[in-house]
Design a protein around this motif. Structure first.
Motif, PDB file in Angstrom:
ATOM      1  N   GLY A  84      -9.433   7.091   7.571  1.00  0.00           N
ATOM      2  CA  GLY A  84     -10.143   6.709   8.787  1.00  0.00           C
ATOM      3  C   GLY A  84      -9.255   6.121   9.856  1.00  0.00           C
ATOM      4  O   GLY A  84      -9.667   6.022  11.022  1.00  0.00           O
ATOM      5  N   ASP A  85      -8.035   5.691   9.500  1.00  0.00           N
ATOM      6  CA  ASP A  85      -7.122   5.165  10.507  1.00  0.00           C
ATOM      7  C   ASP A  85      -6.749   6.270  11.502  1.00  0.00           C
ATOM      8  O   ASP A  85      -6.723   7.457  11.164  1.00  0.00           O
ATOM      9  CB  ASP A  85      -5.859   4.607   9.848  1.00  0.00           C
ATOM     10  N   GLU A  95     -17.450  10.657  -3.160  1.00  0.00           N
ATOM     11  CA  GLU A  95     -17.548   9.412  -2.388  1.00  0.00           C
ATOM     12  C   GLU A  95     -16.187   9.030  -1.822  1.00  0.00           C
ATOM     13  O   GLU A  95     -16.073   8.635  -0.660  1.00  0.00           O
ATOM     14  CB  GLU A  95     -18.083   8.285  -3.273  1.00  0.00           C
ATOM     15  N   GLU A  96     -15.166   9.130  -2.655  1.00  0.00           N
ATOM     16  CA  GLU A  96     -13.818   8.777  -2.212  1.00  0.00           C
ATOM     17  C   GLU A  96     -13.358   9.688  -1.079  1.00  0.00           C
ATOM     18  O   GLU A  96     -12.632   9.259  -0.173  1.00  0.00           O
ATOM     19  CB  GLU A  96     -12.835   8.869  -3.386  1.00  0.00           C
ATOM     20  N   ALA A  97     -13.810  10.958  -1.108  1.00  0.00           N
ATOM     21  CA  ALA A  97     -13.443  11.900  -0.052  1.00  0.00           C
ATOM     22  C   ALA A  97     -14.239  11.659   1.230  1.00  0.00           C
ATOM     23  O   ALA A  97     -13.933  12.257   2.267  1.00  0.00           O
ATOM     24  CB  ALA A  97     -13.670  13.330  -0.538  1.00  0.00           C
ATOM     25  N   GLY A  98     -15.263  10.800   1.174  1.00  0.00           N
ATOM     26  CA  GLY A  98     -16.046  10.491   2.358  1.00  0.00           C
ATOM     27  C   GLY A  98     -17.121  11.505   2.675  1.00  0.00           C
ATOM     28  O   GLY A  98     -17.632  11.556   3.795  1.00  0.00           O
ATOM     29  N   ILE A  99     -17.518  12.317   1.691  1.00  0.00           N
ATOM     30  CA  ILE A  99     -18.524  13.361   1.919  1.00  0.00           C
ATOM     31  C   ILE A  99     -19.935  12.814   1.744  1.00  0.00           C
ATOM     32  O   ILE A  99     -20.832  13.100   2.545  1.00  0.00           O
ATOM     33  CB  ILE A  99     -18.296  14.539   0.953  1.00  0.00           C
ATOM     34  N   ALA A 147      -7.047  11.438   6.530  1.00  0.00           N
ATOM     35  CA  ALA A 147      -8.112  12.060   5.735  1.00  0.00           C
ATOM     36  C   ALA A 147      -8.004  11.772   4.252  1.00  0.00           C
ATOM     37  O   ALA A 147      -9.009  11.798   3.538  1.00  0.00           O
ATOM     38  CB  ALA A 147      -8.105  13.577   5.951  1.00  0.00           C
ATOM     39  N   GLU A 148      -6.792  11.521   3.748  1.00  0.00           N
ATOM     40  CA  GLU A 148      -6.577  11.319   2.316  1.00  0.00           C
ATOM     41  C   GLU A 148      -5.641  10.134   2.090  1.00  0.00           C
ATOM     42  O   GLU A 148      -4.768   9.865   2.922  1.00  0.00           O
ATOM     43  CB  GLU A 148      -5.948  12.572   1.679  1.00  0.00           C
ATOM     44  N   PRO A 149      -5.794   9.432   0.962  1.00  0.00           N
ATOM     45  CA  PRO A 149      -4.849   8.353   0.652  1.00  0.00           C
ATOM     46  C   PRO A 149      -3.430   8.881   0.467  1.00  0.00           C
ATOM     47  O   PRO A 149      -3.230  10.074   0.184  1.00  0.00           O
ATOM     48  CB  PRO A 149      -5.393   7.776  -0.670  1.00  0.00           C
ATOM     49  N   LEU A 150      -2.456   8.002   0.607  1.00  0.00           N
ATOM     50  CA  LEU A 150      -1.047   8.369   0.468  1.00  0.00           C
ATOM     51  C   LEU A 150      -0.732   8.902  -0.923  1.00  0.00           C
ATOM     52  O   LEU A 150      -1.262   8.415  -1.924  1.00  0.00           O
ATOM     53  CB  LEU A 150      -0.180   7.152   0.782  1.00  0.00           C
TER      54      LEU A 150
END
Length: 752
Positions: free
Chosen positions: A240-241, A652-656, A258-261
């Motif tokens: 989200g940043d 959920e982690e993917a933000g869907i 969109a995805e964690p490092l």
């Protein structure tokens, strides 16, 4: 940064709320891991190493991506694990950094697997070292660790704090590591909604986005200077940043994390960029300069989405609020004030809408579904690939499937609508048939659709599209007759390539096969089947065989006051970002869509049992309560509840999608996998339904289930907004109450 006083307070909170569950999980997994390694030592059976490694987070990843053969397993045993077992931990500690470095170089083994393995075998001597450890080292002001002995020293300090604050004398390092995971999740949850703004500064060649990484990825050497140091802030990024992009001294656009490092090797970076189409000769020269900066051959990579170009590029020096250029020599990623967005004419609100969830998309299209229902439908479809939508007519059962398919491919080629006819008696209407009189095979739209999905998957694998079949009014004919072959094949399992293990038989004529119609067809993993049903005097009830093989989602709630919904129109970039995210989520980490091996299934069940002991106990209690009435369920139900739980967490982690909490996830799983088989008269169902209702009660509920009568149930349902606080599992409880009401009113009840 977390100060010491705050850290002590957090440790006390963890010990009060999480420690018992964590110890139960840790003790079980440590014991199983040690027992399995000792069995390998005694038997020499290296294949057992697969079971041992699945108890480790890094071990599961190693099995998925690196450890492919028996010789790989033997190599890890002989060069690493055997040494651990046969060496006293005090002896290992004498030269731990040298041993750690040597072990980490073994094929299929990295710092995560090395540290987890020694920590699980000697939990009182060694600690895991993973990305979460790196994170809370930064949070506690310790910097980024460079040696294992440094990690060990710091976590000994944490262990001492545990003894002081929790009065526990036997906390091991696995628990200390679990605290780190808990702390990171807690911090992430508390910072949700707070978006940070960063700027990438690069001189990459090629056309923006299409011929280079700009707007698609951030990447840098995996080094403390780039984690949170002079040259970069990669370790601070969260989903989200907002990222502004400065290319050759001009700010050209912006995108969203969109995805964690992830931490990748050089080869993995090259493969990623080749797969996404940005690897070319000019970019190779640029990348080589980055590769040379890495001291360890590893790189941080962050995936971006929603890239949008500015109307006109803006020179860096023309924008107020940015650091002086002379301060940025060699700098790749800096954090900047959100006010810079205003200077560039980018509204913060507009950027935030670039990340939307699936329920927001449906609302923007004018459909009013409860948020949980969309999450339930999507995750069930992702988990199983065969979903039955039941409930009131006119509630959007057909539309939810059509709109999802259209979101993923607006050409419509990935969606097939079939109206079921009452005269369907076998699979001919679905798959066609061979006519011996004219020597022709009569094809159907469904057969051609399946063959197209199969061709797409065979040619493109992880880049293939998902294909959706909608069987409208599925129960106008006997499902057990016309769909029997599909039911059997769908439950046959999947081979290593993702296809069903058993095929659909079509014909036995060589000439027809030469004309392009195969004798048999194995269903590909990118094929999803959805059925809609309505229950009335013109339809047939489903047998337990059908219900056991599907997820059943009920459409019941209607909110006329809120219809039509009011919403802001999402940007095209937001929709595109959601589309890409869903496609990636459906394909899974291995690009095989619905394909899951037995090992992956067992892993999901073990994870479910290990992390959610209370839910496991509820399932056991419920099954025992239902057994006297022959209403109990089999292993498949447990497997699919565990898979559903795993799928929801990924999505959920993917933000869907978003669920209220873990209780709601388990609640909906019970609703879909246990209740649909309840079908019969009052004598058969009353007691089993009440047993199920008892397990739905909240702890402080004073409701006396055995004393409930028809009038009581009608009163509870009529005042549901106030009464639902009596129940822990609200969705299941409400459905059970409605079925009980049916029993008392007409003497018969069914799920649909």
């Amino acid at each position: 940064m977390i100060e010491k006083a705050e850290l002590r307070e957090l440790i006390r909170e963890y010990c009060h709320t999480e420690l018992n569950k964590a110890e139960e999980w840790a003790d079980k997994n440590i014991q199983e891991f040690r027992t399995t390694l000792n069995e390998i030592k005694n038997t020499g059976n290296y294949e057992l190493l697969k079971d041992a490694l699945r108890y480790l987070h890094s071990g599961r990843n190693a099995l998925r991506f690196h450890i492919k053969t028996s010789s790989d397993l033997k190599n890890i045993w002989e060069k690493f694990l055997k040494e651990i077992i046969e060496t006293n931990p005090e002896k290992i500690l004498e030269d731990i950094d040298e041993r750690f470095e040597r072990w980490s170089q073994i094929k299929g083994v990295g710092k995560g697997l090395v540290s987890e393995a020694i920590a699980f075998y000697y939990p009182n001597h060694f600690v895991p070292w993973n990305n979460t450890v790196d994170w809370y080292f930064q949070e506690l002001g310790w910097g980024k660790p460079t040696k294992y002995s440094e990690v060990l020293s710091r976590l000994r300090e944490l262990k001492r704090l545990f003894k002081e604050e929790c009065a526990y004398q036997d906390i091991n390092f696995v628990i200390v590591d679990h605290f780190g995971w808990w702390l990171k999740n807690r911090k992430d949850n508390s910072s949700n909604g707070k978006t940070h703004v960063y700027m990438e500064i690069t001189k990459t060649p090629g056309k923006i986005y299409t011929e280079n990484h700009v707007g698609r990825f951030l990447w840098s050497p995996a080094d403390e200077k780039y984690w949170n140091g002079r040259y970069g802030k990669m370790g601070l990024l969260k989903v989200g940043d907002i990222i502004l992009h400065d290319v050759h001294g001009k700010i050209i656009g912006y995108s969203v994390v969109a995805e964690p490092l992830k931490e990748l090797t050089k080869e993995e970076v090259m493969n990623l960029f080749e797969k996404t189409g940005i690897w070319n000769e000019k970019y190779r020269e640029f990348a080589e300069s980055w590769f040379k900066k890495s001291q360890n051959g590893k790189f941080y990579v962050v995936e971006l989405s929603g890239f949008k170009k500015l109307d006109r590029p803006v020179g860096y020096t023309k924008v107020e609020g940015l650091p002086d250029p002379w301060e940025l020599q060699g700098v790749y990623l800096i954090d900047i004030s959100p006010k810079v967005l205003e200077k560039l004419g980018i509204a913060q609100e507009g950027v935030d809408t670039m990340v939307i969830k699936l329920d927001e998309y449906f609302t923007s299209k004018g459909y009013l579904y409860p948020s949980y229902l969309i999450a339930q439908f999507y995750t069930a479809l992702k988990t199983k690939g065969f979903v039955i939508l039941s409930g009131l007519t006119g509630t959007g059962k057909t539309k939810i499937a059509q709109e999802l398919a259209e979101l993923l491919d607006d050409s419509g080629k990935n969606f097939l609508f079939l109206s079921v006819r009452p005269d369907w008696r076998d699979s001919k209407a679905l798959l066609g048939y061979y006519n011996p009189l004219n020597g022709k095979y009569h094809k159907t739209k469904l057969l051609e659709f399946i063959l197209e999905a199969k061709r797409d998957y065979e040619q493109n694998r992880g880049d293939a599209k998902p294909y959706f079949v909608l069987l409208d009014e599925m129960n106008l004919a006997h499902v057990e007759y016309y769909f029997a072959d599909f039911l059997s094949v769908l439950e046959s399992g999947r081979d290593e390539d993702g296809f069903t293990r058993e095929p659909l038989k079509l014909h036995g004529v060589d000439k027809v096969e030469e004309e392009g119609i195969p004798k048999e067809i194995y269903l590909p993993p990118n094929l999803y089947i959805i059925g809609t049903v309505n229950m009335d005097e013109t339809t047939y009830a489903f047998s337990p065989k059908v219900l056991d093989r599907a997820f059943v989602v009920e459409f019941h709630d209607v909110d006329l006051e809120g219809y039509p919904p009011e919403t802001d129109e999402p940007t095209l970039e937001a929709i595109e970002s959601l589309r890409r995210t869903i496609l990636k989520d459906l394909k899974g980490p291995n690009g095989k869509f619905l394909s899951r091996s037995k090992d992956e299934l067992n892993e999901a069940v073990r994870e479910f049992k290990g992390k959610h002991l209370d839910y496991r106990e509820i399932l056991i209690t419920l099954n025992k309560a239902l057994e006297p009435y022959d209403m109990h369920f089999g292993y498949r139900v447990v497997d699919e509840i565990a898979l559903f739980f795993k799928s929801t967490k990924e999505s959920e982690e993917a933000g869907i999608v978003e669920f209220e909490n873990d209780d709601e996830i388990f609640d909906l799983a019970l609703l879909m996998k246990v209740l649909p088989k309840f079908h019969g008269n009052r004598k058969k169902l009353e007691k089993p339904l009440k047993e199920a209702l008892k397990l739905c009660l909240a702890k402080d509920s004073g409701l006396k289930v055995n004393e409930l009568r028809s009038a009581d149930i009608v009163e509870i349902l009529g005042d549901w907004e106030n009464q639902k606080t009596n129940f822990r599992f609200k969705h299941t409880a409400r459905k059970v109450l409605r079925m009980l009401r049916q029993l008392y009113e007409i003497g018969f009840a069914s799920f649909s």
